[in-house]
Design a protein around this motif. Sequence first.
Motif, PDB file in Angstrom:
ATOM      1  N   LEU A  41      32.639 102.602  58.746  1.00 28.24           N
ATOM      2  CA  LEU A  41      33.137 101.407  59.030  1.00 28.24           C
ATOM      3  C   LEU A  41      34.162 101.587  60.187  1.00 28.24           C
ATOM      4  O   LEU A  41      34.120 100.878  61.504  1.00 28.24           O
ATOM      5  CB  LEU A  41      33.556 100.468  57.919  1.00 28.24           C
ATOM      6  CG  LEU A  41      34.103  99.134  58.410  1.00 28.24           C
ATOM      7  CD1 LEU A  41      32.938  98.306  58.905  1.00 28.24           C
ATOM      8  CD2 LEU A  41      34.595  98.390  57.073  1.00 28.24           C
TER       9      LEU A  41
ATOM     10  N   GLU B 250      35.000 103.671  62.383  1.00 29.10           N
ATOM     11  CA  GLU B 250      34.557 104.611  63.568  1.00 29.10           C
ATOM     12  C   GLU B 250      33.475 103.535  64.257  1.00 29.10           C
ATOM     13  O   GLU B 250      33.592 103.418  65.469  1.00 29.10           O
ATOM     14  CB  GLU B 250      33.781 105.970  63.170  1.00 29.10           C
ATOM     15  CG  GLU B 250      34.578 106.866  62.819  1.00 29.10           C
ATOM     16  CD  GLU B 250      33.952 108.204  62.381  1.00 29.10           C
ATOM     17  OE1 GLU B 250      32.798 108.368  62.815  1.00 29.10           O
ATOM     18  OE2 GLU B 250      34.566 109.036  61.647  1.00 29.10           O
ATOM     19  N   ALA B 251      32.617 102.723  63.356  1.00 25.98           N
ATOM     20  CA  ALA B 251      31.891 101.718  64.031  1.00 25.98           C
ATOM     21  C   ALA B 251      32.654 100.704  64.892  1.00 25.98           C
ATOM     22  O   ALA B 251      32.163 100.528  65.811  1.00 25.98           O
ATOM     23  CB  ALA B 251      30.679 101.180  63.226  1.00 25.98           C
ATOM     24  N   GLU B 252      33.578 100.141  64.395  1.00 23.12           N
ATOM     25  CA  GLU B 252      34.518  99.422  64.890  1.00 23.12           C
ATOM     26  C   GLU B 252      35.204  99.879  66.186  1.00 23.12           C
ATOM     27  O   GLU B 252      35.315  99.175  67.128  1.00 23.12           O
ATOM     28  CB  GLU B 252      35.562  98.829  64.004  1.00 23.12           C
ATOM     29  CG  GLU B 252      35.058  97.994  62.863  1.00 23.12           C
ATOM     30  CD  GLU B 252      36.176  97.256  62.049  1.00 23.12           C
ATOM     31  OE1 GLU B 252      37.358  97.831  62.159  1.00 23.12           O
ATOM     32  OE2 GLU B 252      35.959  96.185  61.338  1.00 23.12           O
TER      33      GLU B 252
ATOM     34  N   GLU C 206      33.602 102.021  67.985  1.00 23.82           N
ATOM     35  CA  GLU C 206      32.793 102.109  69.113  1.00 23.82           C
ATOM     36  C   GLU C 206      32.446 100.783  69.647  1.00 23.82           C
ATOM     37  O   GLU C 206      31.978 100.626  70.747  1.00 23.82           O
ATOM     38  CB  GLU C 206      31.254 102.669  68.218  1.00 23.82           C
ATOM     39  CG  GLU C 206      31.593 104.227  67.993  1.00 23.82           C
ATOM     40  CD  GLU C 206      31.942 105.098  69.556  1.00 23.82           C
ATOM     41  OE1 GLU C 206      31.345 105.083  70.458  1.00 23.82           O
ATOM     42  OE2 GLU C 206      32.692 106.007  69.145  1.00 23.82           O
TER      43      GLU C 206
END
Lengths: 163, 224
Positions: A150, A152-154, A156
């Motif tokens: 989560l 890391e996705a944010e 990105e």
Amino acid sequence: MSGASSWSFREDDSRRIQSILSAFLGESNARTALIVDRTGQMVSTAGETPAFDATAFASLTAADFSANDQLARMLGENEFGALFHQGERESMYLADIARRVILVVLFDNRTTLGLVKLRVKTAVVQLNQVFTDMFNRDGTSAPGVESEFLGEAEDEIDKLFGS
Amino acid sequence: MSMINYASREINCKLVYYGPGLGGKTTNLEHVYNKVAPASRGKMISLATETERTLFFDFLPVDLGTIRGFKVKFHLYTVPGQVYYNASRKLILKGVDGVVFVADSQIERMDANIEAMQNLYENMTQHGYDVTKIPFAIQYNKRDLPNAAPIPELQTALNPGWPVTDPSKQRVTPDPYHDSEYLVRQEDGQWVERAPYFEAVALTGEGVFDTLKAISKNVVKTLG
Ligand SMILES: Nc1nc2c(ncn2[C@@H]2O[C@H](COP(=O)(O)OP(=O)(O)OP(=O)(O)O)[C@@H](O)[C@H]2O)c(=O)[nH]1
Ligand SMILES: [Mg+2]
């Protein structure tokens, strides 16, 4: 489940589907077989790698198939189980699988619609089984994403869409 | 969410831009297409009439890159806003993971906005989805126009809030995007939740990425 129903697609599913599709391609002389989910996502491909943009192709296929589904209902049919689009050299045949995904067969004049239709029947029966199994086990055995996912996705998302 | 593909290690999330005709949905996607690094996006497909009104949908895939071993992609769709295209509009909602409602701020378009919002709720219900339970954001577009309605008026008409019945969600949640406003709070003893909202001028790109960032982060949260 409040939003879209979820399902996961595992490596063993992929292997079963690949072997069904390869057998079908061998018997029918079709060039490529694709499985597209009804929401417009590519699930699996077998045979010759298509030269076109596969992501765009998948979204158009799903739209095409679902539009035709509605047309069938207007005619009082439950569904058109299959669709056929004929070109001068390239043709495509689409068949419903378990009401959730679409089998797309691309073929040229190395074979005929008759042979494709004949051979596709077995493949459709087998694929129906595989996908029905897959949807039934839904959510029970799927490993989720890792806990760091989560954050890391944010990061990105901020990078890609500007922060 | 729609599908985690463990074989190809891909996660695809479907975001749908919904709203009245000429509200600026296609313009939102065009701005994203023009501004995102070309390596991170695919081709934009528009099934439109000769006058550039959306006939079936626009489609733009955006690639977030590989995260913890998964290729994460957002599939952005717009629907046709014109009332009589409802059948195709409904089809596009299939498998939706997040909705952006693009409202046209012009006072004259208030009724069209309300009608489109009601239509969204109806079509979601017919698919068995609940728009108050999935990531949902509202964009008030065309803020540049002199006849744009004030935000509080738009909020009252289009984002009045829905009751929060789940006790675990009954806590005061400030709106991270607007000072001293709230996404969840008690009003007259009732817990009420509202969708996050954004002001935009899609034509210049203002607010387009703020909206997209918020909805995509909320969608990613549902994957965990
Ligand atoms: N002034 C102003 N015009 C805008 C803005 N955003 C979009 N427009 C214009 O509004 C018109 C309609 O925009 P579209 O993006 O095609 O609207 P749509 O919501 O996709 O419309 P449908 O496809 O019919 O549903 C175009 O002429 C845009 O240039 C804005 O923020 N301000
Ligand atoms: Mg449009």
